[in-house]
Write an enzyme that holds these catalytic residues in place. Structure first.
Site, PDB file in Angstrom:
ATOM      1  NE  ARG A 105     -43.423 -26.976   2.327  1.00 22.07           N
ATOM      2  CZ  ARG A 105     -42.785 -27.637   1.381  1.00 22.07           C
ATOM      3  NH1 ARG A 105     -42.162 -26.975   0.414  1.00 22.07           N
ATOM      4  NH2 ARG A 105     -42.753 -28.950   1.385  1.00 22.07           N
ATOM      5  N   GLY A 163     -32.817 -31.982 -15.830  1.00 23.66           N
ATOM      6  CA  GLY A 163     -31.780 -32.187 -16.834  1.00 23.66           C
ATOM      7  C   GLY A 163     -31.612 -33.645 -17.233  1.00 23.66           C
ATOM      8  CG  HIS A 167     -37.201 -25.847   1.053  1.00 26.90           C
ATOM      9  ND1 HIS A 167     -36.287 -26.854   1.237  1.00 26.90           N
ATOM     10  CD2 HIS A 167     -38.294 -26.432   0.514  1.00 26.90           C
ATOM     11  CE1 HIS A 167     -36.812 -27.990   0.819  1.00 26.90           C
ATOM     12  NE2 HIS A 167     -38.022 -27.761   0.361  1.00 26.90           N
TER      13      HIS A 167
HETATM   14  C1  LIG Z   1     -33.716 -30.564   1.151  1.00 22.60           C
HETATM   15  C2  LIG Z   1     -34.740 -30.454   0.052  1.00 22.60           C
HETATM   16  C3  LIG Z   1     -35.889 -31.248   0.089  1.00 22.60           C
HETATM   17  C4  LIG Z   1     -36.846 -31.157  -0.924  1.00 22.60           C
HETATM   18  N1  LIG Z   1     -37.946 -31.972  -0.884  1.00 22.60           N
HETATM   19  C5  LIG Z   1     -38.839 -31.925  -1.894  1.00 22.60           C
HETATM   20  C6  LIG Z   1     -39.950 -32.823  -1.918  1.00 22.60           C
HETATM   21  O1  LIG Z   1     -40.136 -33.636  -1.031  1.00 22.60           O
HETATM   22  N2  LIG Z   1     -40.804 -32.753  -2.971  1.00 22.60           N
HETATM   23  C7  LIG Z   1     -40.635 -31.871  -3.980  1.00 22.60           C
HETATM   24  O2  LIG Z   1     -41.415 -31.874  -4.921  1.00 22.60           O
HETATM   25  N3  LIG Z   1     -39.579 -31.017  -3.986  1.00 22.60           N
HETATM   26  C8  LIG Z   1     -38.685 -31.027  -2.980  1.00 22.60           C
HETATM   27  N4  LIG Z   1     -37.616 -30.158  -2.994  1.00 22.60           N
HETATM   28  C9  LIG Z   1     -37.400 -29.303  -4.162  1.00 22.60           C
HETATM   29  C10 LIG Z   1     -36.817 -30.101  -5.317  1.00 22.60           C
HETATM   30  O3  LIG Z   1     -35.957 -31.086  -4.821  1.00 22.60           O
HETATM   31  C11 LIG Z   1     -36.017 -29.254  -6.300  1.00 22.60           C
HETATM   32  O4  LIG Z   1     -36.730 -28.119  -6.633  1.00 22.60           O
HETATM   33  C12 LIG Z   1     -35.744 -30.012  -7.593  1.00 22.60           C
HETATM   34  O5  LIG Z   1     -35.212 -31.271  -7.313  1.00 22.60           O
HETATM   35  C13 LIG Z   1     -34.816 -29.246  -8.505  1.00 22.60           C
HETATM   36  O6  LIG Z   1     -34.471 -30.056  -9.606  1.00 22.60           O
HETATM   37  P1  LIG Z   1     -33.664 -29.447 -10.828  1.00 22.60           P
HETATM   38  O7  LIG Z   1     -33.475 -30.554 -11.781  1.00 22.60           O
HETATM   39  O8  LIG Z   1     -34.357 -28.241 -11.315  1.00 22.60           O
HETATM   40  O9  LIG Z   1     -32.286 -28.942 -10.213  1.00 22.60           O
HETATM   41  P2  LIG Z   1     -31.112 -29.683  -9.393  1.00 22.60           P
HETATM   42  O10 LIG Z   1     -31.480 -31.042  -8.989  1.00 22.60           O
HETATM   43  O11 LIG Z   1     -30.669 -28.732  -8.350  1.00 22.60           O
HETATM   44  O12 LIG Z   1     -29.964 -29.853 -10.440  1.00 22.60           O
HETATM   45  C14 LIG Z   1     -29.184 -28.803 -10.892  1.00 22.60           C
HETATM   46  C15 LIG Z   1     -28.150 -29.346 -11.826  1.00 22.60           C
HETATM   47  O13 LIG Z   1     -27.525 -28.268 -12.488  1.00 22.60           O
HETATM   48  C16 LIG Z   1     -26.136 -28.424 -12.476  1.00 22.60           C
HETATM   49  N5  LIG Z   1     -25.570 -27.080 -12.556  1.00 22.60           N
HETATM   50  C17 LIG Z   1     -25.938 -25.963 -11.874  1.00 22.60           C
HETATM   51  N6  LIG Z   1     -25.219 -24.918 -12.269  1.00 22.60           N
HETATM   52  C18 LIG Z   1     -24.378 -25.365 -13.223  1.00 22.60           C
HETATM   53  C19 LIG Z   1     -23.390 -24.760 -14.035  1.00 22.60           C
HETATM   54  N7  LIG Z   1     -23.124 -23.466 -13.963  1.00 22.60           N
HETATM   55  N8  LIG Z   1     -22.704 -25.549 -14.889  1.00 22.60           N
HETATM   56  C20 LIG Z   1     -22.958 -26.890 -14.998  1.00 22.60           C
HETATM   57  N9  LIG Z   1     -23.897 -27.487 -14.277  1.00 22.60           N
HETATM   58  C21 LIG Z   1     -24.596 -26.738 -13.402  1.00 22.60           C
HETATM   59  C22 LIG Z   1     -25.824 -29.188 -11.231  1.00 22.60           C
HETATM   60  O14 LIG Z   1     -24.610 -29.870 -11.403  1.00 22.60           O
HETATM   61  C23 LIG Z   1     -27.014 -30.133 -11.179  1.00 22.60           C
HETATM   62  O15 LIG Z   1     -26.728 -31.259 -11.988  1.00 22.60           O
HETATM   63  C24 LIG Z   1     -36.659 -30.240  -1.985  1.00 22.60           C
HETATM   64  C25 LIG Z   1     -35.518 -29.437  -2.005  1.00 22.60           C
HETATM   65  C26 LIG Z   1     -34.563 -29.523  -0.997  1.00 22.60           C
HETATM   66  C27 LIG Z   1     -33.386 -28.623  -1.062  1.00 22.60           C
END
Ligand SMILES: Cc1cc2nc3c(=O)[nH]c(=O)nc-3n(C[C@H](O)[C@H](O)[C@H](O)COP(=O)(O)OP(=O)(O)OC[C@H]3O[C@@H](n4cnc5c(N)ncnc54)[C@H](O)[C@@H]3O)c2cc1C
Ligand code: SF4
Ligand code: FES
Lengths: 637, 254
Positions: A330, A45, A401
């Site tokens: 994994r 985002g 995860h």
């Molecule tokens: C502990 C951990 C370690 C990880 N390590 C790795 C790694 O080393 N390498 C790797 O590649 N991946 C890793 N991953 C996976 C990776 O971090 C995530 O898949 C990725 O960061 C998700 O990014 P995103 O932007 O899709 O979502 P997110 O970063 O989860 O962001 C979601 C956003 O949506 C917003 N949101 C959600 N629902 C609503 C709603 N209804 N209304 C308004 N806002 C909303 C939240 O506020 C947030 O801003 C890891 C995951 C975890 C949990």
């Protein structure tokens, strides 16, 4: 409904370049006439909102936390892949593409994955230019490591905080656009519905989490970047607030949901310590490079680790997988840990853990060297468990995860609702049935920085800049239905908290739709979830008021959606009569207990269509075509 | 596996920004030493919800010390008695049966209370908006390895960049200054060559914004670094000061 993935024709290496050339552009002077809503400020985002703002579009961005910087991308530890081949160890765009399709157990689209590998090199350039402090070597150039069993060192990292540094980079780009006036930021706002007019997305309904006010916002396009739904299991490595609400409500407005049952269970997490547990903490996968996994050879052996002599220990991964040993992928590591615990060999008070032992490494390298490599992880472990991992082996257990499933999107990241896009973990796109380590961060940033700016412009050029009619009754209707649901939740006034329902749902999901699944269990789970959901709507207790900061109400709304999603996951797992990647159906395994795919019947994306409350969803299949990668059986023996 | 500690909590309850708050006592029963501090509050909240009372509102998300959302002053100390961790990383084994624990929100003019323990930290976003970035658009074509950066500088920049934006430094400071938070960002970007073109305007604009938001000035008492969960050190404030003096000496903002 006919699913069209819109994968461009032509050789795999030319698809994206040719496609980009064909996409329509919006004249820079016209861009500010378009309003775009971005929901979510994680890697996907923030990068999308910042990039679209820079191009001159009028962007509104929403997140439920108090700052965009707190999205759960912040918690990623290990690293981000990129086919830079700075190591000259044989990496290439094609190899990253190949590894990702194979790692996903051949359930991802070739076209998407190749594009991901192509833009992966631009991501690193972008991040470094923003000031992301990646690890460097003494010569001053970027360092790489090998991650998750990859045979090349293609992972860029920033100590154990790669996600944090990448997100802060994207966040700073976003804040710069807020300062420029191209982006307006709405924190502590939760999206609760998509507004569609004639089936086309034209806005969202959000709740201001401080005042409780329900508002609608209109736009020419809506981008959901709302993360994964691992919290359907209650316990996961996700943050407390991670939820499926935005994606699920979009699903109910017509967006198909792809491969909901594909979830990733990470083998190295700190085990559950009791019923009070609210989340699970990941211990980076890198620990398996130096730790040895074992359990007592005899079931029921309750002696402490130090009292179990070498000969009475079972180093089960080394025993079963002599060539990969502790570094098997994994899903394989997780399943084997569960198997040991099922046989009664689990350790710790709960019996739901295996040892990850560093004694040999400490002997070989010295405690200081181990501390230099893993110090922060060892400290984190000690803080949570009260045990000293330098002296006694760590206890670890698998935990949910990541979710490979998500909203179905085409090559342009458009859902089946026109004008509605899904980016990052919220979509189902690139990882097939299993995601490789360090590839989620790559995908989130690829979607946001490089894919959506190109593909969204094409759609905007097509619809033209005519303002959206904010007085259209669809807005008022959507606001009303959200208000009604809020009122309904508060009015039930039952006996059980939303948290209790969530916990129960999590137990069902973990038991029957977790690391190993079978038809009988899944059928049972479906019934249990239906009953639990019915009970929720009769007996949930939500205190506080609608027009106020009310975390209890927020939670209840999210649990309501998980209770629906959970059933769809079970249905999807039941439909897929094969094992692949993170989806292990006990009925379908090879003689060596490995996942047995059925490519003849299941080489498709299962995309589900919502048909109304408590109605069975309809399955649509998108056949996967493999023109470049040869389908083989994974083996790690 | 409930435990056997009984704890008395005195928690700041405040309906909203416009009403006065007060400390209210609660009993936390059967607390296990393995519980995290926030899990202990979760259990208290479950009881409150069942009674039809409003649960204690508090900010939290990742529960692993990285998002910067949790923010409680515990017995007078931001993030509680242990150093180098956030509230969510604190476990009940750091307390003993029979303890009374006082829990209050961050208190600072720049962080108005929204409800109970929840404060408004959007001022931090606005400080970053004032210049906490490098002005590059998406799509740069400079190869990431085109500039070498010494490992030493890069590591120092990383240390500064680990700030989680929690605001404990402000809560710890008698002047409610946000200097440590600011210095972490200024330091990171001034240690990297990419950050040099904007170094003058960055430090000036961010400091100006800090003042506009109602945060106090830094009088070098160092309490911020002591309470900072990421142990951001005073050397970053020193670096910020050097940046500011250099900027003033040749300011473009006249
Ligand atoms: C502990 C951990 C370690 C990880 N390590 C790795 C790694 O080393 N390498 C790797 O590649 N991946 C890793 N991953 C996976 C990776 O971090 C995530 O898949 C990725 O960061 C998700 O990014 P995103 O932007 O899709 O979502 P997110 O970063 O989860 O962001 C979601 C956003 O949506 C917003 N949101 C959600 N629902 C609503 C709603 N209804 N209304 C308004 N806002 C909303 C939240 O506020 C947030 O801003 C890891 C995951 C975890 C949990
Ligand atoms: S400097 Fe430390 S205390 Fe201040 S916001 Fe950053 S992490 Fe929190
Ligand atoms: S909840 Fe994220 S740092 Fe404490």
């Amino acid at each position: 409904m006919k699913l069209d993935s819109k994968i461009p024709e032509g050789p795999i290496g030319d698809k994206w370049t040719k496609h980009k050339f064909k996409l329509k552009l919006v004249n820079p002077a016209n861009r500010r006439k378009y309003d775009i809503i971005v929901v979510g400020t994680g890697l996907a985002g923030s990068s999308a909102a910042a990039s679209l703002g820079e191009m001159g579009y009028n962007v509104k961005v929403f997140c439920f936390q108090d700052s965009p910087r707190r999205a759960h991308s912040i918690a990623a530890q290990g690293g981000i892949n990129s086919a830079k081949n700075y190591r000259n160890d044989g990496d290439s765009v094609y190899r990253l593409f190949y590894d990702t399709v194979k790692g996903g157990d051949y359930r991802a689209r070739e076209g998407n994955v190749h594009r991901l590998a192509e833009v992966s090199v631009n991501i690193i350039d972008q991040c470094v230019a923003q000031g992301v402090p990646f690890a460097r070597e003494y010569g001053g150039l970027l360092d790489n490591r090998s991650f998750g069993g990859a045979q090349v060192a293609r992972t860029f990292y920033a100590r154990g905080q790669t996600g944090q540094q990448l997100l802060l980079g994207a966040y700073s780009a976003l804040e710069r656009q807020v300062n420029e006036g191209t982006v307006k930021q709405y924190t502590r706002h939760e999206m609760l519905d998509v507004v569609t007019i004639d089936g086309i997305a034209k806005g969202v309904v959000v709740r201001d989490l401080v005042t409780g006010e329900i508002e609608s916002h209109s736009a020419h396009a809506v981008l959901l970047c709302t993360g994964g739904y691992g919290n359907v299991f209650y316990l996961s490595t996700n943050a407390q607030g991670c939820n499926v609400t935005a994606a699920w409500r979009a699903h109910k407005k017509g967006a198909l949901f792809g491969n909901p049952c594909f979830t990733q269970i990470h083998p190295t997490c700190i085990p559950v310590s009791g019923d009070h547990q609210s989340k699970l903490t990941l211990m980076s996968e890198s620990l398996r490079n130096d730790g040895r996994v074992w359990v007592p050879a005899k079931p029921g052996d309750k002696r402490v680790a130090a009292d179990i002599p070498e000969g009475e220990r079972d180093y089960f991964l080394e025993r079963k997988y002599p060539s990969f040993g502790n570094l098997v992928p994994r899903d394989v590591a997780s399943r084997n840990a569960k198997e040991m615990c099922d046989e009664g060999k689990g350790v710790g008070a709960s019996g739901l853990a295996v040892y990850l032992d560093f004694a040999d490494s400490i002997k070989r390298l010295g405690e200081d060297a181990v501390r230099a490599k893993y110090g922060n992880l060892f400290d984190m472990y000690a803080q949570i468990t009260g045990e000293n991992p330098y002296k006694t082996p760590m206890r670890i257990y698998p935990a949910v995860h990541y979710t490979m499933g998500g909203l179905w999107v085409d090559y342009n990241l458009s859902t089946t609702v026109k004008g509605l896009y899904a980016l990052g973990e919220a979509n189902f796109s690139d990882h097939g049935a299993n995601r490789l380590g360090a590839s989620a961060l790559m995908q989130g940033l690829a979607d946001g920085y490089f894919v959506i700016p190109a593909t969204l412009s094409d759609y905007l050029a097509e619809i033209g800049p005519k303002a959206v009619d904010k007085n259209h009754p669809a807005f008022a209707e959507a606001v009303k239905s959200v208000k009604d649901q809020t009122a309904k939740l508060l009015a039930i006034n039952g006996k059980k908290t939303a948290n209790e329902y969530h916990k129960e749902l999590g137990k069902i999901m973990w038991e029957y739709c977790g690391m190993a699944r079978n038809a009988e269990g899944l059928k049972k789970a479906q019934k249990l979830i239906q009953e639990l959901r019915a009970d929720f709507w009769k007996n949930v207790k939500v205190s506080g008021e609608a027009e106020d900061l009310n975390p209890n109400l927020e939670r209840a709304g999210r649990v309501a959606d998980f209770l629906e999603l959970g059933e769809l996951m079970v249905v999807d797992a039941l439909n897929r009569n094969e094992s692949c990647g993170g989806h292990f159906r006990e009925e379908y395994q090879t003689d060596e207990n490995e996942a047995q795919r059925d490519d003849d019947h299941y080489a498709y994306v299962a995309a589900w269509e919502y048909k109304g409350d408590n109605q069975p969803e309809e399955l649509h299949k998108e056949d996967l075509v493999f023109e470049n990668v040869k389908l083989t059986q994974r083996s790690y023996k | 596996m409930a435990g056997n500690m009984n704890i008395t909590l005195k928690v700041w309850r405040q309906k909203n920004a416009n009403t006065k708050g007060k400390l209210v006592s609660y009993n936390a029963k059967d607390v296990s030493p393995d519980m995290s501090f926030l899990e202990m509050i979760d259990e208290v909240n479950e009881v409150l919800i069942k009674k039809g009372d409003e649960p204690i509102a508090f900010d939290h998300d990742c529960r692993e010390g990285i998002c910067g959302m949790c923010s409680m002053v515990i017995d007078g100390r931001p993030h509680g008695p242990k150093e180098g961790i956030t509230t969510c990383q604190l476990h009940m084994r750091s307390f003993k049966d029979g303890d009374t624990i006082t829990i209050e929100p961050w208190r600072a003019k720049g962080f108005p209370v929204l409800k109970d323990l929840v404060v408004d930290r959007s001022a931090f976003d606005r400080i970053i908006q004032a210049g906490g970035y490098i002005s590059v658009n998406t799509g740069v074509t400079i190869d990431a390895n085109a500039i070498a950066i010494s490992k030493q500088d890069s590591d120092k920049a990383f240390d500064a960049a680990t700030c989680i934006g929690c605001g404990a430094c402000v809560a710890a400071c008698k002047n409610a200054s946000a200097m440590l938070f600011l210095s972490a960002k200024v330091s990171q970007l001034s240690l990297l060559p990419q950050g040099h073109p904007e170094r003058k305007s960055r430090v000036e604009n961010m400091l100006q914004q800090m003042e506009d938001e109602g945060f106090g000035n830094c009088s070098n008492t160092g309490a911020c670094s002591v309470e900072c969960p990421k142990e951001i050190g005073q050397e970053h404030i020193a670096r910020l000061n050097r940046e500011f003096i250099a900027a003033k000496a040749s300011s473009d903002n006249v």
